[in-house]
Design a protein around this motif. Structure first.
Motif, PDB file in Angstrom:
ATOM      1  N   UNK A  40      30.205  -3.799  49.772  1.00 21.23           N
ATOM      2  CA  UNK A  40      29.967  -2.685  48.851  1.00 21.23           C
ATOM      3  C   UNK A  40      28.622  -2.831  48.152  1.00 21.23           C
ATOM      4  N   UNK A  41      28.320  -4.033  47.711  1.00 18.86           N
ATOM      5  CA  UNK A  41      27.060  -4.274  47.012  1.00 18.86           C
ATOM      6  C   UNK A  41      25.868  -3.987  47.918  1.00 18.86           C
ATOM      7  N   UNK A  42      25.938  -4.438  49.166  1.00 21.21           N
ATOM      8  CA  UNK A  42      24.837  -4.213  50.106  1.00 21.21           C
ATOM      9  C   UNK A  42      24.639  -2.730  50.379  1.00 21.21           C
ATOM     10  N   UNK A  43      25.723  -1.985  50.536  1.00 17.97           N
ATOM     11  CA  UNK A  43      25.622  -0.551  50.786  1.00 17.97           C
ATOM     12  C   UNK A  43      24.997   0.176  49.596  1.00 17.97           C
ATOM     13  N   UNK A  44      25.465  -0.150  48.408  1.00 17.11           N
ATOM     14  CA  UNK A  44      24.939   0.499  47.206  1.00 17.11           C
ATOM     15  C   UNK A  44      23.453   0.212  47.026  1.00 17.11           C
ATOM     16  N   UNK A  48      32.134 -14.458  42.190  1.00 20.01           N
ATOM     17  CA  UNK A  48      32.734 -13.142  42.414  1.00 20.01           C
ATOM     18  C   UNK A  48      32.222 -12.150  41.379  1.00 20.01           C
ATOM     19  N   UNK A  49      32.200 -12.566  40.132  1.00 21.64           N
ATOM     20  CA  UNK A  49      31.743 -11.683  39.058  1.00 21.64           C
ATOM     21  C   UNK A  49      30.274 -11.301  39.216  1.00 21.64           C
ATOM     22  N   UNK A  50      29.464 -12.227  39.720  1.00 19.38           N
ATOM     23  CA  UNK A  50      28.058 -11.904  39.972  1.00 19.38           C
ATOM     24  C   UNK A  50      27.926 -10.807  41.028  1.00 19.38           C
ATOM     25  N   UNK A  51      28.729 -10.893  42.082  1.00 17.15           N
ATOM     26  CA  UNK A  51      28.711  -9.844  43.098  1.00 17.15           C
ATOM     27  C   UNK A  51      29.170  -8.511  42.522  1.00 17.15           C
ATOM     28  N   UNK A  52      30.192  -8.565  41.687  1.00 10.55           N
ATOM     29  CA  UNK A  52      30.760  -7.334  41.131  1.00 10.55           C
ATOM     30  C   UNK A  52      29.852  -6.695  40.087  1.00 10.55           C
ATOM     31  N   UNK A  53      28.961  -7.484  39.480  1.00 17.06           N
ATOM     32  CA  UNK A  53      28.087  -6.944  38.437  1.00 17.06           C
ATOM     33  C   UNK A  53      27.233  -5.796  38.939  1.00 17.06           C
TER      34      UNK A  53
END
Length: 599
Positions: free
Chosen positions: A40-44, A243-248
């Motif tokens: 998700x992070x890469x797509x965004x 995990x939280x770093x990815x979600x940030x």
């Protein structure tokens, strides 16, 4: 059944058509573990704006679960960053200061991860004896020599003989056993101790591989798993910080928690003519519940598209919400796929993908944390390893349910005590771990205390003041800890598992007799009150008759990621993260030219 040919005219290309009419492809990611968040992070970051992450449980992180008790953080799931050179998890942690409090002693080296590289492992027998250090060292050297041989079968194409049954455990056990017996210098008593130590080492290997038994791990494929160079690192503040770093970088409304998926309906547009459809909730509601005007209006499936256009994928959730999409990235565990693939995908998965799911292995490795008022172990001891002397001739790592505790290979000492207190971490795997998960805390604490008394020869060891343990095998959203190449499987099966659907060489998959799926004409979800007390209408999804035209097949409708889909790094957190980025890269590459053209 009529073959559906995809037109070379860009006007009929499903990608061009979707982008021309809506401007953005819609991507649904199933699972908010490392793989799902990384995707998700890469797509965004690459400009995709219509992305939704559906997480079945009430938390993000997947098989990363850090639990804070007092001032200490305990890892029920992933614990170590395995290797540093080129490891994206390591670089993410280091760049954000997560390793600043990691002590030098916590940077363990060697193949088996330890909480501390300092001190020594104390090998104890069920008769309350400590095995002499020189015997342990001799056995360890011998075992490691044989372990290195297990890597050669894959790496050098060495043929596997029939006696080994293509099993890492069988090969290792027999090779070590023969060398011990052939040693002319050891007295019989020492040989018996070393023979008993084989089983203890193989229990550790079973926990490391997350198999029921290392006997089930493929010898011919064992060397394909790749170790990243460098030490194993612990994150003092908890692995969840990664995990939280990815979600940030992911807006909060994109991740929906407590949103289990019932079924992924794929290949819809090319498989049938337009007709009755599953009705989704409003197009705005599937991403967030803001309550703002104009965001949640009801509209039929395909909202935002021309009347004759069909969404290629529809995600049906357990709460009866239906989310149409262009692409779905599935990150559920191999354990869930083994248990639910037949009902989770409509149409069913291709035969070769199902076969790969069955051939690959996943087991349960659980931790048992015991906290004591005071340590009963010496300051030089970094672990207590359990050797059953009566297992010197044993050739199995399976125990009856009432003897599940025999699968506990030992307890590691958490380090440093200034951070954790006086805590031991026990390891158990396989079917015996599932039996342990069914026991209550009091029973497990009692059994572990009795084992510690028996193996240390100290009857005065008190019961722990607190117990904390994992239960990955019985968790319906995981059904295991991580994957391995089971006897009969290979890295090729990992590739088959990772291959997106539909396959490019055919626009039809898993078709039998013209019927793409069999589903009830309606599905009732009984939930209390309000909107959810509804009946979700479902189409039976029959293939179109030959006289009806088919729409071009949308490529990469269903993509697969997660640790089990990484051929070199399966079973690891970096493998999970890289697999999520890999699947995002497929979509980024697919749409790059179309984005550049403008819509």
């Amino acid at each position: 059944m009529q073959s559906c040919e995809s037109s070379g005219d860009s006007a009929d290309d499903p990608l061009s058509r979707g982008l021309r009419r809506r401007g953005q492809p819609r991507v649904v990611v199933i699972g908010a573990g490392l793989a799902g968040l990384a995707a998700a992070k890469a797509l965004l970051e690459q400009g995709f704006t219509d992305v939704t992450v559906l997480e079945a449980s009430s938390r993000i992180g997947g098989r990363v679960q850090s639990v804070k008790l007092g001032h200490a953080t305990f890892e029920l799931g992933a614990t170590w960053i395995h290797g540093s050179h080129g490891n994206p998890i390591y670089h993410l942690a280091e760049a954000n200061g997560l390793l600043e409090e990691t002590t030098d002693g916590e940077r363990s080296v060697g193949r088996i991860s330890r909480y501390s590289k300092n001190g020594v492992a104390c090998y104890l027998t069920n008769r309350g004896r400590r095995i002499p250090k020189d015997v342990v060292e001799e056995f360890s050297d011998l075992y490691n020599e044989v372990y290195n041989l297990t890597q050669e079968f894959f790496r050098h194409g060495k043929p596997v003989n029939a006696e080994s049954q293509n099993s890492v455990g069988v090969f290792t056990r027999e090779e070590v056993r023969n060398r011990i017996r052939d040693d002319p210098d050891d007295p019989e008593a020492t040989k018996r101790l070393k023979l008993a130590m084989i089983q203890q080492y193989l229990k550790v290997e079973s926990c490391e591989s997350s198999s029921h038994s290392i006997d089930e791990v493929s010898l011919s494929a064992f060397g394909e798993w790749t170790e990243i160079p460098g030490a194993h690192h612990i994150i003092p503040s908890g692995f969840m910080r990664v995990v939280e770093l990815l979600a940030e970088g992911i807006p909060a409304h994109i991740i929906q928690l407590g949103k289990p998926v019932r079924c992924v309906h794929w290949d819809q547009a090319s498989a049938r003519p337009r007709g009755p459809e599953i009705e989704p909730r409003g197009e705005g509601d599937h991403n967030h519940n803001t309550g703002e005007g104009g965001q949640g209006g009801e509209e039929p499936l395909g909202g935002g598209r021309d009347e004759d256009e069909q969404w290629p994928v529809v995600v049906e959730c357990e709460d009866c919400e239906v989310i149409p999409a262009d692409h779905v990235i599935v990150t559920v565990s191999l354990g869930v796929l083994k248990r639910q693939h037949a009902s989770f995908f409509r149409p069913g998965l291709p035969v070769e993908k199902v076969a790969a799911i069955h051939r690959l292995g996943i087991g349960t490795t659980d931790k048992i944390f015991l906290e004591f008022e005071e340590p009963f172990w010496g300051p030089e001891c970094n672990s207590l390893q359990f050797v059953w002397e009566d297992e010197a001739e044993s050739r199995t790592l399976t125990y009856p349910p009432e003897l599940w505790y025999r699968k506990i290979c030992g307890f590691d000492v958490l380090y440093p005590p200034e951070r954790y207190g006086h805590v031991l971490s026990g390891w158990i795997c396989g079917e015996e771990a599932l039996v342990m998960e069914k026991c209550d805390d009091e029973a497990v604490a009692e059994i572990c205390t009795e084992m510690l008394r028996q193996f240390t020869g100290n009857p005065n060891i008190p019961k722990p003041r607190r117990i904390l343990r994992s239960a990955w095998g019985s968790d319906p959203y995981f059904r295991g800890s991580y994957s391995y190449t089971q006897v009969g499987s290979s890295g090729a099966d990992v590739e088959k598992l990772a291959k997106p659907l539909p396959y490019t060489e055919s626009s039809k998959a898993a078709v039998s007799g013209g019927v793409l799926m069999s589903a009830p004409s309606s599905l009732t979800c009984s939930m209390d009150g309000g909107f959810w007390g509804q009946t979700c209408s479902l189409l039976a999804f029959l293939a179109p008759p030959p006289s009806l035209p088919c729409l071009p097949t949308q490529p990469m409708q269903v993509l697969f990621s997660g640790e089990a889909t990484h051929r070199k790094y399966y079973s690891t957190t970096h493998g999970a993260l890289l697999s999520g980025q890999r699947e995002a890269a497929r979509l980024i590459e697919m749409y790059r030219d179309l984005f550049q053209q403008g819509t």
